[in-house]
Write an enzyme that holds these catalytic residues in place. Structure first.
Site, PDB file in Angstrom:
ATOM      1  N   THR A 167      -8.887  38.934  36.361  1.00 49.81           N
ATOM      2  CA  THR A 167      -8.504  38.731  34.973  1.00 49.81           C
ATOM      3  C   THR A 167      -8.880  40.028  34.288  1.00 49.81           C
ATOM      4  OG1 THR A 167      -8.840  36.357  35.052  1.00 49.81           O
ATOM      5  CG2 THR A 167      -9.099  37.351  32.898  1.00 49.81           C
ATOM      6  N   THR A 185      -4.808  36.780  32.014  1.00 52.15           N
ATOM      7  CA  THR A 185      -5.211  36.351  33.358  1.00 52.15           C
ATOM      8  C   THR A 185      -4.018  35.881  34.185  1.00 52.15           C
ATOM      9  OG1 THR A 185      -6.598  34.798  34.597  1.00 52.15           O
ATOM     10  CG2 THR A 185      -5.745  33.993  32.512  1.00 52.15           C
ATOM     11  N   ASN A 187      -5.232  34.509  36.979  1.00 53.10           N
ATOM     12  CA  ASN A 187      -6.213  33.703  37.712  1.00 53.10           C
ATOM     13  C   ASN A 187      -6.782  34.451  38.905  1.00 53.10           C
ATOM     14  OD1 ASN A 187      -7.809  31.470  37.584  1.00 53.10           O
ATOM     15  ND2 ASN A 187      -6.538  30.210  38.888  1.00 53.10           N
ATOM     16  N   ASP A 209      -6.379  26.119  37.162  1.00 47.48           N
ATOM     17  CA  ASP A 209      -7.198  25.881  35.972  1.00 47.48           C
ATOM     18  C   ASP A 209      -7.039  24.448  35.461  1.00 47.48           C
ATOM     19  OD1 ASP A 209      -8.583  28.248  35.779  1.00 47.48           O
ATOM     20  OD2 ASP A 209      -7.181  29.207  34.423  1.00 47.48           O
ATOM     21  N   SER A 238      -8.517  26.905  29.976  1.00 48.54           N
ATOM     22  CA  SER A 238      -8.976  28.236  30.378  1.00 48.54           C
ATOM     23  C   SER A 238     -10.431  28.424  29.981  1.00 48.54           C
ATOM     24  CB  SER A 238      -8.102  29.279  29.677  1.00 48.54           C
ATOM     25  OG  SER A 238      -8.634  30.559  29.826  1.00 48.54           O
ATOM     26  N   GLY A 260     -13.915  36.481  35.016  1.00 53.95           N
ATOM     27  CA  GLY A 260     -14.831  35.879  35.981  1.00 53.95           C
ATOM     28  C   GLY A 260     -14.858  34.364  35.902  1.00 53.95           C
ATOM     29  N   GLY A 261     -13.707  33.761  35.588  1.00 51.00           N
ATOM     30  CA  GLY A 261     -13.617  32.296  35.597  1.00 51.00           C
ATOM     31  C   GLY A 261     -14.617  31.685  34.626  1.00 51.00           C
TER      32      GLY A 261
HETATM   33  O1  DON Z   1      -8.336  31.251  32.314  1.00 53.49           O
HETATM   34  C1  DON Z   1      -9.263  31.098  33.107  1.00 53.49           C
HETATM   35  O2  DON Z   1     -10.289  30.530  32.849  1.00 53.49           O
HETATM   36  C2  DON Z   1      -9.117  31.700  34.502  1.00 53.49           C
HETATM   37  N1  DON Z   1      -7.723  31.809  34.827  1.00 53.49           N
HETATM   38  C3  DON Z   1      -9.823  33.015  34.546  1.00 53.49           C
HETATM   39  C4  DON Z   1      -9.841  33.595  35.929  1.00 53.49           C
HETATM   40  C5  DON Z   1     -10.669  34.791  36.055  1.00 53.49           C
HETATM   41  O3  DON Z   1     -11.353  35.200  35.144  1.00 53.49           O
HETATM   42  C6  DON Z   1     -10.669  35.422  37.367  1.00 53.49           C
HETATM   43  N2  DON Z   1     -11.237  36.733  37.256  1.00 53.49           N
HETATM   44  N3  DON Z   1     -12.086  37.378  37.549  1.00 53.49           N
END
Ligand code: DON
Length: 356
Positions: A167, A185, A187, A209, A238, A260-261
């Site tokens: 992301t 993102t 994902n 998600d 998200s 980072g999710g």
């Molecule tokens: O929107 C979200 O929460 C996820 N799609 C974010 C994913 C993400 O940050 C992956 N990256 N490092």
């Protein structure tokens, strides 16, 4: 070497035609052709029917500072504001790096994530109690459930799966003090891994998600409920947390967010409290050791080498399942300094800050 020459053309189309440059015409045709090649589900009619939703930024306050952040269908803003409101019920946070500070922050994050995982979803489809969850009164009630010296188990245990990454967050300010916090993102790394030939980009795997099976963990280990169940036309929940913070005088103070999710939420909160409560410089706040709690799996994740062994022992004694690693997102931020701005990239990743 991976080269995307067609992406330039796609971006020019979007620049010239706006959304029609993507959702109709050659780019849309290329997406549909890719779908047909691989047995995908998205049709030309789906693309034409897609509409971006513009939503009001969510606002809140923390110790006299004002925050503008992302509303549902991201959970980022609600979860961060709930966490900060809980932390604000403590007149002063315990010393940085202490077991008490980790306990207070860990429990505030855990409580906010329990609500997040259960109650949040796309507001076009489900009722989301944003006002209640972000109110100071609710934070005081939650604070009442935090024991002085012991962890509280999260209901229903489960196992975490591997976390993914990919992301991008950018924090920006111009000479006039206009600020943008932007997260985008697809994902996981390379999204779904499906590359649209002729149009130059990867398709996302944002379906993860959603709670594809409510109650089962997604790739970030998040266990989410019915409100985030998949439905046609619905947006997934998200963790994106692009945030603009104003100081008590109403001046722009900080622009921050990350990738980072689920860790996006917890790391962005920590950059904010490191700057406001612990008065760190931005480079110190970006480098400071971080922790993570997301309700389920019921563990307090800490960065390797970030906390003294005695602190970790105390946390275990309080009843935390302490786990090392997977505790941090990577953030980018810009902060006001005397007479200018400082931009810092998280030392855990590559990239940089630039000024023009
Ligand atoms: O929107 C979200 O929460 C996820 N799609 C974010 C994913 C993400 O940050 C992956 N990256 N490092």
């Amino acid at each position: 070497m991976f080269v995307q020459p067609e992406l330039g053309e796609t971006l020019s189309r979007i620049a010239d035609l706006g959304t029609d440059g993507f959702y109709r015409g050659p780019v849309a045709d290329a997406i549909v052709a890719e779908m047909q090649r691989d047995g995908g589900l998205i049709t030309a009619a789906d693309l034409q029917a897609y509409r971006v939703r513009r939503r009001e930024a969510l606002s809140g306050s923390y110790r006299g500072y004002t925050l503008y952040t992302m509303p549902p269908s991201s959970s980022g803003g609600v979860t961060m504001l709930e966490t900060l409101n809980i932390l604000e019920t403590f007149d002063k946070l315990p010393p940085f790096g202490s077991a008490e500070a980790a306990h207070v922050l860990g429990d505030a994050l855990q409580r906010a994530f329990i609500d997040r995982n259960d109650l949040l979803g796309d507001p076009d489809f489900v009722t989301v109690p944003v006002d209640r969850l972000t109110s100071k009164a609710y934070a005081r009630t939650v604070r009442g459930t935090i024991a002085r010296d012991r962890a509280t188990p999260t209901p229903r245990l489960t196992t975490a799966l591997d976390e993914g990454r990919q992301t991008t967050h950018a924090s920006m300010v111009d000479a006039a003090g206009n600020a943008v916090a932007m997260t985008t993102t697809i994902n996981n790394l390379y999204g779904s891994g499906v590359y649209v030939r002729g149009a130059g980009f990867f398709l996302n795997d944002e379906m993860d998600d959603f709670a594809s099976q409510p109650g089962s963990p997604n790739m970030y280990g998040l266990v989410q409920g019915e409100r985030d169940a998949i439905a046609p036309g619905k947006r997934p929940l998200s963790a994106m947390s692009p945030t603009i913070v104003l100081d008590p005088a109403g001046q722009l103070f900080l622009i921050v967010g990350g990738r980072g999710g689920s860790r996006i939420i917890t790391s962005t909160v920590q950059v904010i409290i490191d700057a406001i409560d612990y008065r760190m410089s931005l480079s110190d706040a970006m480098a400071a050791p971080r922790l993570h709690h997301q309700g389920l799996p019921d563990s307090l994740r800490v960065e390797a080498g970030g906390f003294a062994p005695a602190v970790l022992d105390s946390l275990r004694t309080m009843g935390y399942a302490v786990a090392t690693g997977g505790a941090s997102a990577t953030c980018t931020a810009v902060m006001r300094t005397d007479g200018g701005w400082v931009g810092v990239i998280d030392p855990r990743t590559h990239g940089g800050a630039v000024g023009y």
